[in-house]
Design an enzyme around this catalytic site. Structure first.
Site, PDB file in Angstrom:
ATOM      1  CG  ASP A  96      -2.303   0.414   0.964  1.00  0.00           C
ATOM      2  OD1 ASP A  96      -2.468   1.522   0.433  1.00  0.00           O
ATOM      3  OD2 ASP A  96      -3.232  -0.343   1.286  1.00  0.00           O
ATOM      4  CG  ASP A 192      -4.826   5.344   0.944  1.00  0.00           C
ATOM      5  OD1 ASP A 192      -5.685   4.468   1.098  1.00  0.00           O
ATOM      6  OD2 ASP A 192      -4.800   6.411   1.597  1.00  0.00           O
ATOM      7  CD  GLU A 246      -9.045   4.036  -1.652  1.00  0.00           C
ATOM      8  OE1 GLU A 246      -9.946   3.666  -0.901  1.00  0.00           O
ATOM      9  OE2 GLU A 246      -8.181   4.864  -1.310  1.00  0.00           O
ATOM     10  CG  HIS A 318      -8.856  -1.824   4.431  1.00  0.00           C
ATOM     11  ND1 HIS A 318      -8.627  -1.912   3.079  1.00  0.00           N
ATOM     12  CD2 HIS A 318      -8.562  -0.552   4.787  1.00  0.00           C
ATOM     13  CE1 HIS A 318      -8.205  -0.730   2.640  1.00  0.00           C
ATOM     14  NE2 HIS A 318      -8.154   0.107   3.656  1.00  0.00           N
ATOM     15  CG  ASP A 319     -11.411   1.415   3.293  1.00  0.00           C
ATOM     16  OD1 ASP A 319     -10.987   1.518   4.454  1.00  0.00           O
ATOM     17  OD2 ASP A 319     -10.788   1.847   2.299  1.00  0.00           O
TER      18      ASP A 319
HETATM   19  C1  GLC Z   1      -8.258   4.833   1.868  1.00  0.00           C
HETATM   20  C2  GLC Z   1      -8.037   3.631   2.744  1.00  0.00           C
HETATM   21  C3  GLC Z   1      -8.739   3.846   4.041  1.00  0.00           C
HETATM   22  C4  GLC Z   1      -8.152   5.065   4.708  1.00  0.00           C
HETATM   23  C5  GLC Z   1      -8.188   6.275   3.787  1.00  0.00           C
HETATM   24  C6  GLC Z   1      -7.273   7.347   4.279  1.00  0.00           C
HETATM   25  O1  GLC Z   1      -9.572   4.998   1.527  1.00  0.00           O
HETATM   26  O2  GLC Z   1      -8.438   2.466   2.094  1.00  0.00           O
HETATM   27  O3  GLC Z   1      -8.656   2.740   4.886  1.00  0.00           O
HETATM   28  O4  GLC Z   1      -8.863   5.350   5.876  1.00  0.00           O
HETATM   29  O5  GLC Z   1      -7.745   5.963   2.496  1.00  0.00           O
HETATM   30  O6  GLC Z   1      -5.939   6.938   4.134  1.00  0.00           O
END
Ligand code: GLC
Ligand code: CA
Length: 546
Positions: A96, A192, A246, A318-319
């Site tokens: 990540d 991310d 992402e 995980h989100d």
């Molecule tokens: C992304 C991650 C998430 C995190 C956010 C801020 O969406 O997947 O878990 O809280 O970024 O880094």
């Protein structure tokens, strides 16, 4: 041929995966021991959510050192062992890359606070006066820092100050971090909130009175995003590394600019459209699940990317809370869990499976908000405090909390689900006695074994890997049917999203054809000729068109 296209990935959120040294926290010793299990699912790679040192304001997404391993998880040496073993087993590893923000405890931020003539002064976004943007996690997006005498921007929590990507030194740091891990041997990155890294000059006010996302137009797909992404791309290309971005709130049009043409900077984009079939932005608004909404989102991406780019296929990470509890049905736990697997593993793209998804883990329902650890869940509970009664807010947390995906992995029915010999850092879902890896290993129709067979089937079929996609009955409220086609070989995937029986009519071109049933989730239904589908039944037919 891009190497990632014929692969699938398993996502590990280390803290809850497997505790190897017996302190109640998942770690890289546990991962090391479980790599054979991961391999046995049939995946070809692992994505690690952040495993770097972090004060855990956002469980690893607030990084305080980009070149090390969190002491809870082990050491760099242990990581290298995991990496080597994974490679020996034929598993790639992607890391990540979280560079929209750091932890406020990162050395750069500690220096930056010291004043305007510090070498790290412009590593972050400082202003004398804040604008009207909200943070996505808590209150305003600006926090006053006494030492510096200015406000800093944080799109997420106060402990996650945003980096100033307009500063070439910061971009150089990002490239150096990438090189550090690539030199060690990792195979790529999941990047991310990467579409947020370039903010509009002058940081103008956003739309007033729109909570949380009012300022987003000024930082999503910002003015210099594609220049910055091109710089990172050069590094990745040198190593043949895969880059998966992402893209929260991304839409297809803006995603295409990252995925195709001269501005191509990503191999794949994690989109959210199909994860909003029962909500708006996961934790804000809950809606009843709409299959039509889900199919519409999937089909748009499948069609638009065909021949041009490549999809990330996922239903959990995980989100997001657990998919059976959302799009499936806990009362038809095995049926809906296997149906959901079949429904997405045969789409065009690279499948991602989140730890525990392959055994059908479900949402936990903790008794009070104080039992939850995730900052987003806790802050959303507060956000709605004034206008919703407590039961309603707790219900909202039960259905939408990210913590539902963060309970310890359920390995067997022994104490603590076999995750750890001591009390784990977070609650084990009480259903671990029934739902666990061990109980599913030898059961042909278990969720785990259906995942295994689907991945194996997918891997040996050109049609399932590379074929085109077409959906039938897009408006049907309880049936998802699509075909994949490559030359003469067709696959027809039919999934019932109903808790009742339903009769399915095949599309005209398939009627009277010889259909071979190659995947199904209900014991005894191997014949495949019955037009009646039982609750959450799924079937995949193979058919040759001459
Ligand atoms: C992304 C991650 C998430 C995190 C956010 C801020 O969406 O997947 O878990 O809280 O970024 O880094
Ligand atoms: Ca441990």
């Amino acid at each position: 041929m891009d190497w990632f296209k014929e692969m699938s990935f398993y996502q590990i959120w280390t803290r809850s995966f497997s505790d190897g040294n017996g302190d109640g926290i998942g770690d890289l010793y546990g991962v090391y021991d479980k790599l054979e299990y991961v391999k046995s699912i049939g995946v070809d790679g692992i994505w690690f959510s952040p495993i770097y040192p972090s004060p855990n304001a956002d469980y690893g997404y607030d990084i305080s050192d980009y070149r090390n391993i969190h002491p809870d998880f082990g050491t760099l040496e242990q990581f290298q062992k995991v990496l080597n073993k994974a490679h020996r087993l034929g598993l790639k590893i992607i890391m990540d890359l979280v560079v929209n923000h750091t932890s406020d405890e990162h050395f750069w931020f500690q220096e930056s606070r010291k004043g305007k003539d510090n070498p790290y002064s412009d590593y972050y976004i400082w202003r004398d006066e804040p604008n009207n943007w909200d943070s996505l996690f808590e209150g305003k997006a600006w926090e006053y820092d006494e030492m510096r005498g200015q406000y800093y921007l944080h799109l997420f929590s106060k402990k996650q100050p945003d980096l100033n990507m307009d500063n070439p030194k910061v971009r150089q740091e990002v490239k150096d971090i990438m090189k550090f891990w690539l030199d060690m041997g990792v195979d790529g990155f999941r990047e991310d909130v990467i579409n947020f890294i370039s903010k509009r000059e002058g940081l103008p006010d956003g739309i007033p009175f729109v909570p949380a996302i009012g300022g987003m137009m000024h930082y999503k797909d910002g003015p210099h995003i594609h220049e910055y992404m091109a710089e990172f791309r050069k590094v990745a290309e040198r190593y043949h590394a895969v880059q998966i971005g992402e893209g929260p709130m991304t839409n297809l049009n803006s995603a295409m600019r990252y995925l195709t043409g001269d501005s191509k900077s990503l191999d794949m984009m994690i989109s959210f459209d199909h994860m909003m079939a029962d909500c708006l932005f996961t934790e804000y608004v809950n809606l009843p699940f709409s299959l039509v909404r889900f199919k519409h989102a999937v089909s748009r991406w499948q069609t638009a990317l065909n021949g041009k780019s490549w999809n990330v296929l996922y239903l959990e990470n995980h989100d997001h809370p657990r998919i059976i509890s959302r799009y499936g049905n806990e009362d038809f736990w095995r049926e809906s869990g296997t149906m959901l697997a079949i429904c997405y593993l045969f789409l065009q793209g690279t499948p991602f499976i989140y730890q525990g998804q392959e055994i059908g883990m479900t949402n936990i329902k903790l008794p009070t908000i104080d039992h939850y650890k995730d900052i987003a869940s806790r802050k959303n509970y507060e956000r709605f405090l004034s206008f919703e009664p407590p039961e309603k807010r707790l219900h909202r947390v039960h259905v939408s909390s990210r913590d539902s995906a963060r309970t310890p992995m359920q390995w067997d029915n022994s104490k603590n689900a076999g995750f750890s010999p001591v009390e784990p850092w977070f609650y084990v879902n009480p259903n671990y006695k029934e739902i666990n890896v061990k109980s599913q290993q030898d059961n042909y129709f278990s969720i785990l074994n259906i995942y295994r067979r689907c991945l194996a089937l997918r891997k040996k079929s050109k049609t399932l890997l590379h074929g085109s996609y077409r959906e039938f009955y897009p408006m049907h409220p309880t049936l998802y049917m699509y075909e994949r086609v490559y030359e003469k070989i067709h696959y027809l995937v039919i999934c019932s999203f109903s808790e009742k029986k339903q009769t399915v009519t095949l599309p005209k071109e398939y009627q009277g054809k010889k259909l071979q049933l190659v995947m199904y989730n209900i014991a005894g239904h191997e014949d495949g000729s019955d037009p009646v589908f039982t609750p959450y039944e799924a079937r995949v037919y193979r058919c040759r068109f001459d």
